[in-house]
Motif scaffolding. Sequence first.
Motif, mmCIF file in Angstrom:
data_model
loop_
_atom_site.group_PDB
_atom_site.id
_atom_site.type_symbol
_atom_site.label_atom_id
_atom_site.label_comp_id
_atom_site.label_asym_id
_atom_site.label_seq_id
_atom_site.Cartn_x
_atom_site.Cartn_y
_atom_site.Cartn_z
ATOM 1 N N ILE A 180 0.699 -2.010 -6.161
ATOM 2 C CA ILE A 180 0.105 -1.085 -5.201
ATOM 3 C C ILE A 180 -1.398 -1.332 -5.178
ATOM 4 O O ILE A 180 -2.091 -1.106 -6.173
ATOM 5 C CB ILE A 180 0.410 0.376 -5.573
ATOM 6 C CG1 ILE A 180 1.914 0.563 -5.813
ATOM 7 C CG2 ILE A 180 -0.099 1.306 -4.492
ATOM 8 C CD1 ILE A 180 2.787 0.207 -4.641
ATOM 9 N N ASN A 204 -5.848 4.784 0.930
ATOM 10 C CA ASN A 204 -5.923 3.417 0.424
ATOM 11 C C ASN A 204 -7.285 2.767 0.544
ATOM 12 O O ASN A 204 -7.529 1.739 -0.078
ATOM 13 C CB ASN A 204 -4.885 2.542 1.142
ATOM 14 C CG ASN A 204 -5.137 2.458 2.626
ATOM 15 O OD1 ASN A 204 -5.533 3.431 3.251
ATOM 16 N ND2 ASN A 204 -4.902 1.294 3.202
ATOM 17 N N HIS A 227 0.838 -1.200 0.000
ATOM 18 C CA HIS A 227 0.000 0.000 0.000
ATOM 19 C C HIS A 227 0.873 1.250 0.000
ATOM 20 O O HIS A 227 0.374 2.354 0.255
ATOM 21 C CB HIS A 227 -0.923 -0.003 1.221
ATOM 22 C CG HIS A 227 -1.745 -1.246 1.343
ATOM 23 N ND1 HIS A 227 -2.703 -1.588 0.422
ATOM 24 C CD2 HIS A 227 -1.733 -2.242 2.256
ATOM 25 C CE1 HIS A 227 -3.262 -2.738 0.781
ATOM 26 N NE2 HIS A 227 -2.673 -3.163 1.878
#
Length: 948
Positions: free
Chosen positions: A210, A173, A158
């Motif tokens: 990611i 996130n 993340h």
Amino acid sequence: MSTKMASDRPILPAQRRRRHGVIAASIALFVATSLYLTSQLPSLEDGFVSHHDKVVSPGIGHASFEYGLSQCESILEEPSPSIDNISRTNPRATSNSTLLIKNGHLWLGDRYVDGDLLVQDGVIRDIGGDRGDQIQVDKVIDAGGSVVTPGIVDMHSHMLVESFYELNAVVDNNEMTQPTTPFVRVIDAINPGDPALKVVASGGVTTSLILPGSGNLMGGEAAVVKLRPMPTLSGEDMLVTANAPKDELVWRYMKMACGENARRAYGLERHEMPKTRMGEAYLFRKRFQEAHALKRAQDDWCEAAIRLNSTHAGSKGRVRLDEPFPEDLDLESLVALMRHKVKLNVHCYLPQDIEAMVRHSLEFDFDIAAFHHALSAWQVPDIIKRAKTNITIATFGDMWGYKHEGWDTNVEAPSILTEAGIPVALKSDHPVTDARDLMHEAQKAYHYGFSEHDALKAVTSVPAAALGLDYRIGSIEVGKDADLVVWDQHPLTLGARPKHVVIDGMELEFNTSWAKHVDEEIQKPSSTNQHETHVQASDHSLPPKPATSMQVHDTKAACAPDVDTFVLRNISRLHAGPDQTYDGPIELAIKEGRVTCISSNCINDEKAAEFDLNGGVVIPGILLAGAPLGLTEIIAEPATLDGYAKHDLFDKDLHRKMSRAAYGVQFNGLHMQKAFRAGITTSISQPLIDGDYTLAGVSVAFHTGVQDTAYGVSDAYVEREAALHFTISHSATAKLTVSQQIAAIRDVVTRPDPLFLRASNGEIPVVVETDNKDEIASIARLKKEELPQTRFVILGGAEAHLAANALADADIPVILKPGRCYGKSWQARQCLYGPPLTSDSVLDVLLAHGVRVGLGSTDPDDGSARNMIWEAGWNLAHNANLTQEAAVGLVTWNLAHIFGLQDQVGSIQKGHQADFVAYNGNPFEFGTRVQMVYGGAYPGPLCFPKQV
């Protein structure tokens, strides 16, 4: 060994292209048939009204029709990956420079080759051999025989969307406004200036997936980036596919999550759906059904449009459909998933959740690329194999116990899954875990039986394949991107760090401005250049694992329950205490639980049972500090906790209401069992504290081998009142400011109540948990100026190196927690990471200043307590002045001295109660196993304990 069925094989890009080729051929046949049929029908123009040679229709316009046709073409389009060959270019390369890595021990996936590696234009051009001066190069890296691997690929991070340093402004996130948000995209939130970027890359990580967080069932679209800082500060420029040619395969990525997280966030906290797994399944299927309906509508539109366009070719302006191409931004990414253009990554732990997601994938015809975390996947390989593609399990090497889903784990899971034909990738969960140490997950898996090559593949080629990027990254092959790591020792060796990290053929520079500044600000007693010398002298081969089964004499008798008299023979090294290391062969005799002999020849007059250690190593029982062991079992489950302290510091009856850990310890829990099996025989456990408060309470020192209950066990407790604990809170809702909290510590310690008097006069230490350099300096000043008798201890200490002089002057020890610096919080942001980011670590500087240092539990929630011996050993690789004896002291006698327990635990002394751990080799080498744990109030020796 199971046989991998053909149906379990992943559908490769080439196979996918063939499948789409069949679809395209079928459409072409359909169109041809349609042309013939429509030629037999009245002209479609009969349905239109003509006026001055123009068609008037209520249908869509030509531009809209053409747009729809372009979307149909995109649906059928299937780009192919570039073929690996010497002519391939790296679209991310920014120059045509040439790099030569000389004298490398090159890992090629299943073997090693010694020689050179040539990089041109960001691509590997030649492998092996000795090129010498045969070619003109722009830069040469002399590996000096070091291991060279591909760059590490982390498929669960993340970073960049949950940026350092834990500030609300940079946490992007989780779009937790509803449980299904497949429509949000990570690329829109990426922060290329995240300070974690270089920190993570310094561990050899060159590519990261990611992901959105796991708070939602459908978290949104993910992105794969390379960890080379871009001067443009462009998130798009960081993408692995930046500047990719049109014919290159470009996957999309998506994150979903099942199980506890969404139920907790929505059902338990908001009283919204989903509250149960049934509700989760409904919401999944509802969204999938909506996407499936949209996909059918698009297919129907394309079928009609292609037929109509073919029938009226050349009739520009005369072709109409009543409705435009059907689109829905909320569902677009899910439709792409059902068109097999998305790599789906699912956070999923338990068998029932894994099975539910496989069921959804079969019902709605989409592929799952990987199950993440998946700590119970080892139990259900057959369920995983029901899916159409061979799903990768992206998991941890050893992280468990932090919630119910992480309970039924197995350290041998990577081997079990691999033998079942299921690929295993090891990953971080940055910033929950430190992605810089992702190779440490491979090291732990190797320790627990994963093969050397499989362990390295798990952080390179396997995640690359799971991302659909193995044609570019994940291995050292001609034609692949030049993402490479040169290690200072074998990467599966404890403490291994990169010497050089290359991404797209460019070597990264790690001496960042902040790291350089921190390094220069440190006041060092002396300046040395020991690190490079030490690294050059390292052995780059992987040490052989010690034998896991021993040929021992009279093992049955020596390992019988309740045995308290026996002799350990053939010890190669025994670390008894500071400046008390015995090199063998040495013997250790125990009589009625006490040490009676440490000698080269302990005479066995009583014919006691004997245990032949065959050259193993013995150290004192390890002490655990900084964790609430015994006060918490599953941190996410309140029913398993002692509870959180909420003390009013101004309460006049505070001393009577104080949380005392001794009253709350639960013995023989799973965390305690695993810790004891790894040689943790004593724990100093402090009460849990609410994040808004400052005073935690009084810790307890106890033995971890107690079975069932401490009642009736005379030596269960080492010290019922071990220390008084405070934590400096930086919560936005904290009851006091930081300055008020430090003033309150002074006020509490100076009160006339008996407990506080013991703390103020130094009978028990006062532990203050903080990372910030100025808060540490304030505690040192408080001791020097007002409380000289008080034995203050700093717990945490990420920035302690910047207050090393003050700590040394005030004689305040530090318990580093974690032992490996991780500056993700604002208060720890100036921590000292060590090579290759900085020349020294926090520990190095503190030791150089004469500060007594111990190591605390890395994370009290994740089961890492059993790894404390490795935390001590990390520092041996980069500090030539640190001996093995001193490393052992970091988790044994140093901690005992800090808490004033040195006469009871932390050493092996004649006449004292025996408390030790025996290994079959060097405890700082992976593969070495515990052979015996004795002490810790366990009834007799615990022999050959197995970690699970």
